[in-house]
Design an enzyme around this catalytic site. Structure first.
Site, PDB file in Angstrom:
ATOM      1  CG  HIS A  45      -1.769   1.130   1.454  1.00  0.00           C
ATOM      2  ND1 HIS A  45      -1.735   1.915   2.577  1.00  0.00           N
ATOM      3  CD2 HIS A  45      -2.740   1.635   0.662  1.00  0.00           C
ATOM      4  CE1 HIS A  45      -2.660   2.847   2.487  1.00  0.00           C
ATOM      5  NE2 HIS A  45      -3.283   2.709   1.339  1.00  0.00           N
ATOM      6  NE  ARG A  46      -1.815   5.704   1.559  1.00  0.00           N
ATOM      7  CZ  ARG A  46      -2.288   6.335   2.621  1.00  0.00           C
ATOM      8  NH1 ARG A  46      -1.472   7.070   3.352  1.00  0.00           N
ATOM      9  NH2 ARG A  46      -3.563   6.268   2.952  1.00  0.00           N
ATOM     10  CG  ASP A  74      -2.872   7.084  -3.189  1.00  0.00           C
ATOM     11  OD1 ASP A  74      -4.018   6.620  -3.228  1.00  0.00           O
ATOM     12  OD2 ASP A  74      -2.025   6.745  -2.329  1.00  0.00           O
ATOM     13  CG  HIS A  87      -3.170   9.139   0.577  1.00  0.00           C
ATOM     14  ND1 HIS A  87      -3.788   9.879   1.575  1.00  0.00           N
ATOM     15  CD2 HIS A  87      -4.011   8.128   0.297  1.00  0.00           C
ATOM     16  CE1 HIS A  87      -4.942   9.322   1.879  1.00  0.00           C
ATOM     17  NE2 HIS A  87      -5.105   8.250   1.130  1.00  0.00           N
ATOM     18  CD  GLU A 146      -7.176   5.544  -4.160  1.00  0.00           C
ATOM     19  OE1 GLU A 146      -6.454   4.904  -3.374  1.00  0.00           O
ATOM     20  OE2 GLU A 146      -8.055   6.344  -3.781  1.00  0.00           O
ATOM     21  CE  LYS A 148      -6.425   8.730  -2.328  1.00  0.00           C
ATOM     22  NZ  LYS A 148      -7.454   7.915  -1.594  1.00  0.00           N
ATOM     23  CG  ASP A 272       0.438   0.632   5.571  1.00  0.00           C
ATOM     24  OD1 ASP A 272      -0.073   0.752   4.439  1.00  0.00           O
ATOM     25  OD2 ASP A 272       0.156   1.378   6.533  1.00  0.00           O
TER      26      ASP A 272
HETATM   27  O1  G3P Z   1      -5.920   0.553  -2.272  1.00  0.00           O
HETATM   28  C1  G3P Z   1      -6.915   1.162  -1.529  1.00  0.00           C
HETATM   29  C2  G3P Z   1      -6.461   2.197  -0.571  1.00  0.00           C
HETATM   30  O2  G3P Z   1      -5.299   2.807  -1.007  1.00  0.00           O
HETATM   31  C3  G3P Z   1      -7.525   3.190  -0.381  1.00  0.00           C
HETATM   32  O3  G3P Z   1      -7.316   4.010   0.707  1.00  0.00           O
HETATM   33  O4  G3P Z   1      -6.905   6.223   1.622  1.00  0.00           O
HETATM   34  O5  G3P Z   1      -5.045   4.623   1.429  1.00  0.00           O
HETATM   35  O6  G3P Z   1      -5.974   5.693  -0.592  1.00  0.00           O
HETATM   36  P1  G3P Z   1      -6.260   5.198   0.787  1.00  0.00           P
HETATM   37 CA    CA Z   2      -4.659   4.681  -2.186  1.00  0.00          CA
END
Ligand code: G3P
Ligand code: CA
Length: 283
Positions: A45-46, A74, A87, A146, A148, A272
């Site tokens: 994630h990220r 993002d 993000h 994503e 965003k 993460d």
């Molecule tokens: O992959 C989904 C997740 O990234 C969505 O939440 O807020 O971390 O962008 P957020």
């Molecule tokens: Ca995201």
């Protein structure tokens, strides 16, 4: 007499060896054989953001080193139209600057330090561009893109499609790029521009009571239904699968959370900490 004793001794040792190998193998098979394992799609994630500053090249490189299947990014747009990876809709939390992403030029964004907030050893990390990320990591790992807050950036879907097409990354069966958003109109628009790429619908906690009709509608343009992990139940997983979509919830931050999602039968886990999501024994 001695020779006979030695002969019997070797026969015993021989049979012990022959039978111990399968015994060892079968013991291993309880937890590690392919038959008893389910491959879980491991999404950093990220980037591997538990280990390096989120949405930086350092976090993406870490995800590769940790052998994640994908990293998630993002994408937003600067005032002058550059696609950048960050993000929040402001730079305040993850850089040494202030202001909204859409109010800053690329030059202004690029001058910011996106690493020190996480750890001094990452001082000098920059906010990457979408193109830089694709060029550095294509072929090495999958990328879950994503969009965003795309409502803030009119035309961002077309820009993303153009950048992918320039690199022939919009081809059929390209399982290494997935596009997703909380903005479902934007997902639909992107699917029209990039019909051969898999797309995902993101669903926050307010989608806890999503109906079968809504899921079926999502499945007309999306391949993934990716909800907040707190609304996932086995029943939801089964209903998503019944539409033909896969489900990859976000965001796991502990081994316990990853294990729970695994046992609910999800297809992938956005985390993460990629080390929490390798192979799990079948329940
Ligand atoms: O992959 C989904 C997740 O990234 C969505 O939440 O807020 O971390 O962008 P957020
Ligand atoms: Ca995201």
């Amino acid at each position: 007499m001695m020779n006979r004793f030695l002969f019997i001794f070797f026969i015993i040792v021989f049979f012990m060896f022959v039978f111990s190998v399968p015994a060892f193998a079968s013991e291993q098979s309880v937890t590690f054989s392919k038959k008893d394992q389910q491959k879980m799609i491991n999404v950093a994630h990220r980037g591997a953001s538990g280990h390096a500053p989120e949405n930086t090249m350092a976090a993406f490189q870490k995800a590769v080193e940790m052998k994640a299947d994908y990293f998630e990014i993002d994408v937003q747009m600067t005032k002058d139209g550059e696609l950048v990876i960050i993000h929040d809709t402001t730079v305040n939390r993850t850089t040494n600057g202030t202001g909204a992403v859409g109010d800053l030029t690329f030059e202004e964004i690029r001058s910011l330090d996106a690493g020190s907030w996480f750890d001094e050893k990452y001082a000098g990390e920059k906010i990457p561009t979408f193109e830089e990320v694709l060029d550095a990591f294509r072929g090495k790992i999958g990328i879950l893109v994503e969009l965003k807050s795309p409502e803030l950036y009119p035309g961002i879907e077309e820009k993303i499609a153009t950048v992918l097409k320039e690199r022939n990354m919009d081809r059929p069966n390209n399982k290494k790029i997935i596009i997703q958003s909380f903005n479902h109109d934007s997902v639909q628009q992107s699917k029209t521009l990039l019909p051969n790429l898999p797309h995902g619908v993101l669903a926050g906690p307010s989608w806890r009571n999503v109906t079968d009709e809504q899921l079926k509608e999502f499945a007309t343009y999306a391949d993934y239904f990716n909800p907040n992990m707190n609304i996932v139940t086995t029943e939801l997983v089964n209903r998503v699968h019944a539409t033909g979509m896969l489900i990859m919830p976000y965001t796991s931050r502990s081994q316990k959370q990853a294990d729970r999602l695994f046992h609910l039968g999800v297809d992938g886990i956005v985390t993460d900490y990629p080390e929490h999501v390798y192979k799990h024994p079948v329940k």
